[in-house]
Design a protein around this motif. Structure first.
Motif, PDB file in Angstrom:
ATOM      1  N   ALA A 175       0.872  -1.292  -0.019  1.00 14.40           N
ATOM      2  CA  ALA A 175      -0.041  -0.018   0.021  1.00 14.40           C
ATOM      3  C   ALA A 175       1.025   1.522  -0.238  1.00 14.40           C
ATOM      4  O   ALA A 175       0.572   2.217  -0.685  1.00 14.40           O
ATOM      5  CB  ALA A 175      -0.873  -0.081   1.248  1.00 14.40           C
ATOM      6  N   VAL A 176       2.074   1.275   0.764  1.00 15.22           N
ATOM      7  CA  VAL A 176       2.794   2.363   0.847  1.00 15.22           C
ATOM      8  C   VAL A 176       3.534   2.506  -0.563  1.00 15.22           C
ATOM      9  O   VAL A 176       3.506   3.722  -0.847  1.00 15.22           O
ATOM     10  CB  VAL A 176       3.871   2.340   2.102  1.00 15.22           C
ATOM     11  N   LEU A 177       4.034   1.477  -1.051  1.00 17.00           N
ATOM     12  CA  LEU A 177       4.633   1.626  -2.372  1.00 17.00           C
ATOM     13  C   LEU A 177       3.772   2.190  -3.555  1.00 17.00           C
ATOM     14  O   LEU A 177       4.330   2.988  -4.150  1.00 17.00           O
ATOM     15  CB  LEU A 177       5.164   0.183  -2.714  1.00 17.00           C
ATOM     16  N   LEU A 178       2.312   1.591  -3.526  1.00 16.29           N
ATOM     17  CA  LEU A 178       1.438   2.057  -4.403  1.00 16.29           C
ATOM     18  C   LEU A 178       1.277   3.594  -4.208  1.00 16.29           C
ATOM     19  O   LEU A 178       1.186   4.411  -5.206  1.00 16.29           O
ATOM     20  CB  LEU A 178       0.286   1.513  -4.114  1.00 16.29           C
ATOM     21  N   LEU A 179       1.061   3.894  -2.836  1.00 21.04           N
ATOM     22  CA  LEU A 179       0.817   5.334  -2.650  1.00 21.04           C
ATOM     23  C   LEU A 179       1.818   6.181  -3.097  1.00 21.04           C
ATOM     24  O   LEU A 179       1.644   7.291  -3.849  1.00 21.04           O
ATOM     25  CB  LEU A 179       0.650   5.725  -1.284  1.00 21.04           C
ATOM     26  N   VAL A 180       3.215   5.886  -2.816  1.00 23.93           N
ATOM     27  CA  VAL A 180       4.322   6.735  -3.401  1.00 23.93           C
ATOM     28  C   VAL A 180       4.437   6.635  -4.628  1.00 23.93           C
ATOM     29  O   VAL A 180       4.774   7.907  -5.308  1.00 23.93           O
ATOM     30  CB  VAL A 180       5.628   5.978  -2.649  1.00 23.93           C
ATOM     31  N   VAL A 181       4.430   5.679  -5.530  1.00 24.64           N
ATOM     32  CA  VAL A 181       4.483   5.796  -6.844  1.00 24.64           C
ATOM     33  C   VAL A 181       3.268   6.724  -7.609  1.00 24.64           C
ATOM     34  O   VAL A 181       3.610   7.342  -8.447  1.00 24.64           O
ATOM     35  CB  VAL A 181       4.322   4.158  -7.617  1.00 24.64           C
ATOM     36  N   TRP A 182       2.220   6.404  -6.934  1.00 25.85           N
ATOM     37  CA  TRP A 182       1.114   7.221  -7.374  1.00 25.85           C
ATOM     38  C   TRP A 182       1.058   8.833  -7.506  1.00 25.85           C
ATOM     39  O   TRP A 182       0.958   9.526  -8.136  1.00 25.85           O
ATOM     40  CB  TRP A 182      -0.388   6.717  -6.466  1.00 25.85           C
ATOM     41  N   ARG A 183       1.761   9.068  -6.206  1.00 24.59           N
ATOM     42  CA  ARG A 183       2.154  10.606  -5.704  1.00 24.59           C
ATOM     43  C   ARG A 183       3.046  11.111  -6.930  1.00 24.59           C
ATOM     44  O   ARG A 183       2.764  11.910  -7.495  1.00 24.59           O
ATOM     45  CB  ARG A 183       2.867  10.885  -4.569  1.00 24.59           C
ATOM     46  N   LEU A 184       4.438  10.170  -7.217  1.00 24.96           N
ATOM     47  CA  LEU A 184       5.213  10.527  -7.996  1.00 24.96           C
ATOM     48  C   LEU A 184       4.679  10.753  -9.569  1.00 24.96           C
ATOM     49  O   LEU A 184       5.127  11.783 -10.342  1.00 24.96           O
ATOM     50  CB  LEU A 184       6.297   9.645  -7.936  1.00 24.96           C
ATOM     51  N   SER A 185       3.879  10.054  -9.950  1.00 26.11           N
ATOM     52  CA  SER A 185       3.279   9.945 -11.245  1.00 26.11           C
ATOM     53  C   SER A 185       2.304  10.920 -11.572  1.00 26.11           C
ATOM     54  O   SER A 185       2.116  11.240 -12.526  1.00 26.11           O
ATOM     55  CB  SER A 185       2.952   8.428 -11.596  1.00 26.11           C
ATOM     56  N   THR A 186       1.763  11.599 -10.600  1.00 27.49           N
ATOM     57  CA  THR A 186       0.756  12.409 -10.683  1.00 27.49           C
ATOM     58  C   THR A 186       1.015  13.937 -10.307  1.00 27.49           C
ATOM     59  O   THR A 186       2.029  14.104  -9.750  1.00 27.49           O
ATOM     60  CB  THR A 186      -0.702  12.086 -10.280  1.00 27.49           C
TER      61      THR A 186
END
Ligand code: SF4
Ligand code: FES
Lengths: 267, 137
Positions: B126-137
């Protein structure tokens, strides 16, 4: 006359097998070295009651249908470890497995897997016994004590550390569950590793270093690929897979500690 | 050990061929060990990405483009399922491989170890997904 009445009485108190309606087919893997070139299946129709174990089913066959059937048993109460066999492919104590659970389909009984068959359901267990002896399954005192010094003391906490591993009844079900043992019978195997671990973990014991040689060896713990079925079938909840895997860590620790501490100093 | 043949003795050794098909437990073992292949395949895809990145912007963009193809998406979904199953079986075996862990004088149960591991995996994902999401948007 009186005798006859008593006889009659006895007959009635024990239901004659012919009066029991339920019958179950039991397939047994037979092997009679003097006549069979390889094991063959033979089916027996066995009348049974709900309280009858698989072992009792076999005893019925031996007493009434075919006296030549060979199998091992002793205690009939899951403590001697003699009556292990494959029941529908699963390593089981036949005295702790019940016929009613296989009704009406029937069941197939074979000698414990991964061991050579001596005759019918009797296996050759020499390999297991030799391994059992090889691990020094007794307490090797750290420092010898004179009788006058009294007994070796141990706290309940110290006992808890190994108690689970001391429940093994040497039934060999875990060996019949271990494909790695089946593929390479040199592997020490689950039950014996559990016993080795039991002594190594005992606070009164000082034999760890001697036993670890076998743990590290070619035939030692690294043959295990963590299938885990051994612990699944163990009737005494010994969890031999746990003993094997803890010793993988121990063995790795020993290996790396050699580089930092001179041999003998590493525990 | 070879059994000694004494007199009429003729111990019979059964073959091991096809052993893993004999028991549902072994079939499951082969499947969960097999999922390791998907884990390795995914690592390979990432590795290719790193190599493409080193080769410059065009190569990198090409790799990103390739990941958008329906085949790549289907592959990733497959890997995801395999990974989830792999983690599930991994943490189920974990209690068998660890020395006893004592917390406040009591031995940690197998269920606690398994659920702890699964919870840690879910949290990390979940943390990883959130971080990647933040970086890509
Ligand atoms: S560890 Fe369990 S299955 Fe293996 S020999 Fe001992 S009691 Fe039997
Ligand atoms: S007869 Fe003793 S364990 Fe079954």
């Amino acid at each position: 006359m009186e005798l006859q009445a008593r006889r009659q009485n006895r007959k009635e108190s024990r239901p004659a097998m012919s009066e029991i309606e339920k019958t179950i087919p039991i397939e047994v893997l037979r092997y009679r070295p003097e006549q069979d070139t390889e094991p063959v299946l033979q089916t027996f129709q066995v009348p049974f009651t709900d309280d009858m174990s698989v072992l009792q089913g076999l005893q019925y066959i031996k007493d009434y249908l075919d006296g030549s059937l060979s199998f091992r048993w002793s205690c009939r109460m899951a403590i001697c470890g003699s009556c292990g066999m494959m029941v529908n492919g699963k390593p089981s104590l036949s005295c702790k497995t019940f016929l009613r659970d296989y009704y009406p389909g029937g069941l197939r009984i074979e000698a414990l897997a991964h061991f050579p068959i001596e005759r019918d359901l009797v296996i050759v267990m020499d390999d297991f016994i030799e391994k059992l002896e090889s691990i020094k399954p007794y307490i090797i005192p750290k420092t010898p004590r004179a009788l006058s010094e009294g007994e070796y003391l141990q706290t309940p906490e110290e006992r808890d550390v190994y108690e689970q591993f001391s429940s093994c009844i040497n039934c060999m079900l875990c060996y019949a569950a271990c494909p790695q043992y089946g593929l390479n019978s040199k592997f020490v195997g689950p039950g014996i590793m559990a016993l080795l671990h039991r002594y190594n973990m005992d606070s009164r014991d000082g034999g760890t270093e001697q036993r670890m040689e076998l743990v590290h060896s070619e035939d030692g713990v690294f043959n295990c690929t963590a299938v885990g079925y051994c612990s699944e079938v163990c009737p005494k909840h010994v969890d031999p897979a746990n003993a094997v895997n803890i010793n993988k860590t121990e063995s790795a620790k020993d290996y790396f500690l050699r580089f930092v501490a001179p041999k003998g100093a590493a525990k | 050990m070879k059994p000694r043949a004494i007199g009429k003795r003729r111990p019979y050794v059964r073959p091991m061929a096809g052993w893993w098909r004999r028991n549902p437990f072994f079939v499951e073992y082969m499947i969960h060990e097999g999922t390791a292949f998907f884990v390795a395949a995914y690592a390979l895809v990432l590795l290719v990405g790193v190599v493409r990145l080193a080769q410059g912007e065009a190569a990198w963009n090409g790799w990103l483009q390739a990941l958008h193809s329906p085949v790549a998406i289907a592959f990733h979904l497959l890997v995801l399922v395999a990974m989830v199953y792999h983690s599930w079986t991994w943490f189920n075996i974990m209690p068998r491989t660890l020395p006893p862990i004592f917390v406040a004088g009591k031995r940690l149960s197998a269920t606690a170890i398994t659920s702890g591991g699964l919870a840690a995996t879910a949290f990390a994902s979940a943390v990883l997904l959130l971080v990647v999401w933040r970086l890509s948007t």
